[in-house]
Design an enzyme around this catalytic site. Structure first.
Site, PDB file in Angstrom:
ATOM      1  N   VAL A 198      -3.285   9.722  -6.930  1.00 58.83           N
ATOM      2  CA  VAL A 198      -2.764  10.284  -6.352  1.00 58.83           C
ATOM      3  C   VAL A 198      -1.096  10.481  -6.967  1.00 58.83           C
ATOM      4  CG1 VAL A 198      -1.306  10.370  -3.842  1.00 58.83           C
ATOM      5  CG2 VAL A 198      -3.791   9.802  -3.889  1.00 58.83           C
ATOM      6  N   GLN A 227      -8.816   6.099  -9.599  1.00 62.66           N
ATOM      7  CA  GLN A 227      -8.916   6.257 -11.028  1.00 62.66           C
ATOM      8  C   GLN A 227      -7.959   6.091 -11.916  1.00 62.66           C
ATOM      9  OE1 GLN A 227     -10.360  10.181 -10.710  1.00 62.66           O
ATOM     10  NE2 GLN A 227     -12.523   9.776  -9.999  1.00 62.66           N
ATOM     11  N   LEU A 235       0.796  -1.304  -0.048  1.00 63.04           N
ATOM     12  CA  LEU A 235       0.079   0.044   0.078  1.00 63.04           C
ATOM     13  C   LEU A 235       0.860   1.257   0.073  1.00 63.04           C
ATOM     14  CD1 LEU A 235      -2.633  -1.025   2.683  1.00 63.04           C
ATOM     15  CD2 LEU A 235      -2.721  -1.475   0.234  1.00 63.04           C
ATOM     16  N   SER A 278       0.200   5.845  -0.825  1.00 65.82           N
ATOM     17  CA  SER A 278      -0.583   6.887  -0.257  1.00 65.82           C
ATOM     18  C   SER A 278      -1.901   7.072  -1.103  1.00 65.82           C
ATOM     19  CB  SER A 278      -0.008   8.286  -0.401  1.00 65.82           C
ATOM     20  OG  SER A 278       1.173   8.171   0.105  1.00 65.82           O
ATOM     21  N   GLN A 338     -10.234  -0.423 -15.546  1.00 63.09           N
ATOM     22  CA  GLN A 338     -10.732  -1.196 -14.531  1.00 63.09           C
ATOM     23  C   GLN A 338     -12.004  -0.582 -13.958  1.00 63.09           C
ATOM     24  OE1 GLN A 338      -8.111  -3.452 -11.543  1.00 63.09           O
ATOM     25  NE2 GLN A 338      -8.673  -1.796 -10.160  1.00 63.09           N
ATOM     26  N   HIS A 357      -3.687   4.232  -2.323  1.00 57.64           N
ATOM     27  CA  HIS A 357      -4.365   3.139  -1.462  1.00 57.64           C
ATOM     28  C   HIS A 357      -5.196   3.927  -0.218  1.00 57.64           C
ATOM     29  CE1 HIS A 357      -1.623   0.209  -3.552  1.00 57.64           C
ATOM     30  NE2 HIS A 357      -2.736  -0.228  -3.906  1.00 57.64           N
ATOM     31  N   LEU A 395       1.257   7.247  -8.350  1.00 62.43           N
ATOM     32  CA  LEU A 395       1.786   6.418  -7.429  1.00 62.43           C
ATOM     33  C   LEU A 395       1.450   4.983  -7.755  1.00 62.43           C
ATOM     34  CD1 LEU A 395       1.506   8.088  -3.613  1.00 62.43           C
ATOM     35  CD2 LEU A 395       3.122   8.219  -5.624  1.00 62.43           C
TER      36      LEU A 395
HETATM   37  O1  PAF Z   1      -6.238  -2.629  -8.884  1.00 61.13           O
HETATM   38  C1  PAF Z   1      -5.976  -3.727  -8.188  1.00 61.13           C
HETATM   39  O2  PAF Z   1      -5.189  -3.543  -7.226  1.00 61.13           O
HETATM   40  C2  PAF Z   1      -6.778  -4.968  -8.499  1.00 61.13           C
HETATM   41  O3  PAF Z   1      -6.850  -5.071  -9.780  1.00 61.13           O
HETATM   42  C3  PAF Z   1      -7.874  -5.349  -7.718  1.00 61.13           C
HETATM   43  C4  PAF Z   1      -8.962  -4.286  -8.096  1.00 61.13           C
HETATM   44  C5  PAF Z   1      -7.647  -5.332  -6.160  1.00 61.13           C
HETATM   45  C6  PAF Z   1      -8.512  -6.715  -8.205  1.00 61.13           C
HETATM   46  O4  PAF Z   1      -7.429  -7.680  -7.898  1.00 61.13           O
END
Ligand code: PAF
Length: 283
Positions: free
Chosen positions: A178, A150, A33, A35, A155, A37, A186
């Protein structure tokens, strides 16, 4: 903050939170993770009473020559950051827990159209893996809201189409990318870059922004903008994968009459594939 590894434990905690009338948010991640996330978790804390993050490096969304084995796994540091951000529960299933019957015979959820081309073209099967794991996580948690970045624009479009088409009563929230001070978005994959590559990497967003500015200034020759952008990326040391201007909602190739646009790019810096985008509405 508790960490649980099994669906049974997860469901028990979720049931308790629900029985207390809590609004539940899910932030799906693959860990390592940063910033970006944490901004998603912070948003979740603002919008819900009970925040669940998941960390699962999903093998189903990696191609055979991709970085599944080397993808960074930093659980202790991730737990600390989630705790500080106010997350209530972390779900860290194993591959066996997520795919107890193996992946070969796993039911696959496929979202058409918005998953095609762009990253879907360069990474065959990637979005099938994403929409399948997200469907499973949504069924396990049944959150009221789910939050995504975004930066992964396509996705986010895939997840929006998934909940729309399968009538999932989940509100999807997309949070702004970010960036580092020099503009680089990031990403966990930035950690693969050497010092020199890291210095050159902000060119991806610079080129995307250049195209965005030209579009805002009325430039209509998309092909010319893209071929100039590809040259600029190459000059900065990138090997471009794609650079495209698309309609921001449908993700079909944009026409000069479209106003709601997104410029999307993916490019290799050495072996590291970076993606970025800019959403703009032409005035
Ligand atoms: O963006 C991600 O980290 C991944 O594609 C997700 C959405 C957690 C699915 O595994």
């Amino acid at each position: 903050m508790n960490t649980v590894k099994t669906v049974r434990e997860l469901r028990a905690v979720v049931a308790r939170a629900r029985s207390e009338g809590k609004r539940i948010a899910l932030v799906p991640t693959m860990g390592n993770l940063h910033s970006g996330h944490i901004a998603l978790v912070t948003k979740a804390v603002q919008r819900a009473d009970f925040v669940i993050a998941s960390i699962f490096v999903n093998p189903l969304q990696f191609g055979p020559n991709e970085d599944l084995a080397s993808y960074p796994r930093t659980l202790a540091a991730d737990q600390e950051q989630l705790l500080q951000a106010g997350c209530h529960l972390l779900f860290t299933p194993t591959v066996e827990e997520m795919y107890p019957h193996g992946m070969a015979d796993q039911t696959i959820v496929r979202v058409p159209v918005v998953s095609e081309g762009l990253c879907g073209g360069s990474r065959p099967g990637h979005f099938d893996g994403v929409s399948t794991v997200i469907s499973k996580l949504f069924n396990m948690v049944q959150p009221d809201i789910a939050i995504f970045g975004q930066k992964d624009f396509q996705q986010l479009a895939v997840v929006n189409a998934l909940v729309r088409d399968l009538n999932m009563p989940i509100q999807i929230i997309g949070e702004p990318t970010v960036r580092a001070a020099d503009g680089l978005a990031l990403s966990s994959r930035n950690g693969y870059l050497t010092e020199d590559q890291r210095t050159a990497a902000p060119a991806l967003y610079r080129v995307i922004k250049q195209i965005g500015t030209a579009l805002q200034n009325g430039e209509q020759d998309h092909q010319q903008l893209i071929s100039d952008g590809v040259k600029d990326l190459e000059a900065a040391g990138f090997r471009p994968d794609y650079l495209e201007i698309r309609h921001a909602v449908s993700l079909r190739p944009a026409t000069p009459d479209d106003r709601d646009l997104v410029v999307l790019g993916a490019a290799f810096m050495g072996k590291t594939r970076l993606i970025d985008n800019l959403h703009l509405v032409k005035e």
